[in-house]
Motif scaffolding. Structure first.
Motif, PDB file in Angstrom:
ATOM      1  N   PHE A  69      30.902  65.673  46.652  1.00 17.62           N
ATOM      2  CA  PHE A  69      31.143  66.372  45.394  1.00 17.62           C
ATOM      3  C   PHE A  69      29.802  66.936  44.971  1.00 17.62           C
ATOM      4  CE2 PHE A  69      31.370  66.470  40.743  1.00 17.62           C
ATOM      5  CZ  PHE A  69      32.506  67.244  40.578  1.00 17.62           C
ATOM      6  N   MET A  70      29.744  68.245  44.735  1.00 16.77           N
ATOM      7  CA  MET A  70      28.469  68.896  44.414  1.00 16.77           C
ATOM      8  C   MET A  70      28.548  69.572  43.057  1.00 16.77           C
ATOM      9  SD  MET A  70      27.633  70.527  48.142  1.00 16.77           S
ATOM     10  CE  MET A  70      25.982  71.009  47.683  1.00 16.77           C
ATOM     11  N   TRP A  71      27.440  69.532  42.321  1.00 19.13           N
ATOM     12  CA  TRP A  71      27.361  70.210  41.033  1.00 19.13           C
ATOM     13  C   TRP A  71      25.910  70.537  40.731  1.00 19.13           C
ATOM     14  CZ3 TRP A  71      27.564  65.077  41.759  1.00 19.13           C
ATOM     15  CH2 TRP A  71      26.677  64.266  41.068  1.00 19.13           C
ATOM     16  N   VAL A  72      25.699  71.368  39.726  1.00 20.85           N
ATOM     17  CA  VAL A  72      24.356  71.739  39.301  1.00 20.85           C
ATOM     18  C   VAL A  72      24.204  71.331  37.847  1.00 20.85           C
ATOM     19  CG1 VAL A  72      22.733  73.636  38.940  1.00 20.85           C
ATOM     20  CG2 VAL A  72      24.262  73.667  40.918  1.00 20.85           C
ATOM     21  N   ARG A  73      23.142  70.621  37.535  1.00 14.17           N
ATOM     22  CA  ARG A  73      22.840  70.203  36.173  1.00 14.17           C
ATOM     23  C   ARG A  73      21.357  70.426  35.930  1.00 14.17           C
ATOM     24  NH1 ARG A  73      26.483  67.270  32.710  1.00 14.17           N
ATOM     25  NH2 ARG A  73      27.915  68.975  32.949  1.00 14.17           N
ATOM     26  N   GLY A  74      21.046  71.141  34.892  1.00 12.60           N
ATOM     27  CA  GLY A  74      19.645  71.385  34.559  1.00 12.60           C
ATOM     28  C   GLY A  74      18.897  72.119  35.651  1.00 12.60           C
ATOM     29  N   ALA A 125      32.296  66.777  32.302  1.00 12.82           N
ATOM     30  CA  ALA A 125      32.790  67.397  31.071  1.00 12.82           C
ATOM     31  C   ALA A 125      32.335  66.619  29.839  1.00 12.82           C
ATOM     32  CB  ALA A 125      34.306  67.495  31.106  1.00 12.82           C
ATOM     33  N   LYS A 126      32.145  65.302  29.999  1.00 10.60           N
ATOM     34  CA  LYS A 126      31.670  64.461  28.896  1.00 10.60           C
ATOM     35  C   LYS A 126      30.151  64.417  28.805  1.00 10.60           C
ATOM     36  CE  LYS A 126      35.673  61.420  29.187  1.00 10.60           C
ATOM     37  NZ  LYS A 126      36.144  60.071  29.558  1.00 10.60           N
ATOM     38  N   GLY A 127      29.473  65.126  29.727  1.00 14.12           N
ATOM     39  CA  GLY A 127      28.018  65.141  29.724  1.00 14.12           C
ATOM     40  C   GLY A 127      27.385  63.980  30.471  1.00 14.12           C
ATOM     41  N   ILE A 128      28.170  63.294  31.291  1.00 18.43           N
ATOM     42  CA  ILE A 128      27.679  62.136  32.050  1.00 18.43           C
ATOM     43  C   ILE A 128      27.396  62.572  33.485  1.00 18.43           C
ATOM     44  CG2 ILE A 128      28.275  59.831  32.901  1.00 18.43           C
ATOM     45  CD1 ILE A 128      30.260  59.664  30.518  1.00 18.43           C
ATOM     46  N   ASP A 129      26.228  62.219  33.988  1.00 16.86           N
ATOM     47  CA  ASP A 129      25.894  62.502  35.383  1.00 16.86           C
ATOM     48  C   ASP A 129      26.551  61.440  36.263  1.00 16.86           C
ATOM     49  OD1 ASP A 129      24.253  62.067  37.907  1.00 16.86           O
ATOM     50  OD2 ASP A 129      23.367  63.919  37.157  1.00 16.86           O
ATOM     51  N   PRO A 130      27.439  61.832  37.191  1.00 18.88           N
ATOM     52  CA  PRO A 130      28.143  60.848  38.015  1.00 18.88           C
ATOM     53  C   PRO A 130      27.242  59.941  38.845  1.00 18.88           C
ATOM     54  CG  PRO A 130      29.236  62.963  38.172  1.00 18.88           C
ATOM     55  CD  PRO A 130      27.950  63.190  37.424  1.00 18.88           C
TER      56      PRO A 130
END
Length: 107
Positions: free
Chosen positions: A35-40, A71-76
């Protein structure tokens, strides 16, 4: 993506299912769900398990849970690490022999 495709794909690369879920196949044909995502501005990737242990439906379910966290702002990854720390039984070196003796006592 279909379950049959997931079970038989051997072409190396990252195969997208949608919703940031990928089946990553390496050069040796070993496949794992990510599962990949971009944060900051930082790309993050969380492993969900090998294709032999985690099926398509389960991988989609796990990815859905991670999307909810985002969506809740939590990094998995941070949540997973915190859960591991909370669940880890902290056993000292001195407690190990006591636990062994207690487990053998009934025999």
């Amino acid at each position: 993506m279909t379950a049959r495709f997931c079970a038989t794909v051997a072409k190396p690369g990252r195969h997208a299912d949608g919703g940031k879920l990928y089946l990553r196949v390496d050069a040796l044909g070993v496949a794992r769900w990510t599962f990949m995502w971009v944060r900051g501005g930082r790309e993050r990737e969380a492993g969900l398990g090998s294709r032999h242990m985690v099926g398509l439906a389960q991988a989609r379910e796990l990815a859905g849970g991670m999307r909810e966290m985002l969506a809740k702002g939590i990094d998995p990854l941070n949540a997973r690490a915190a859960e591991r720390r909370a669940n880890a039984a902290r056993v000292t070196f001195g407690e190990c022999p006591d636990a062994l003796l207690a487990s053998k006592e009934s025999g």
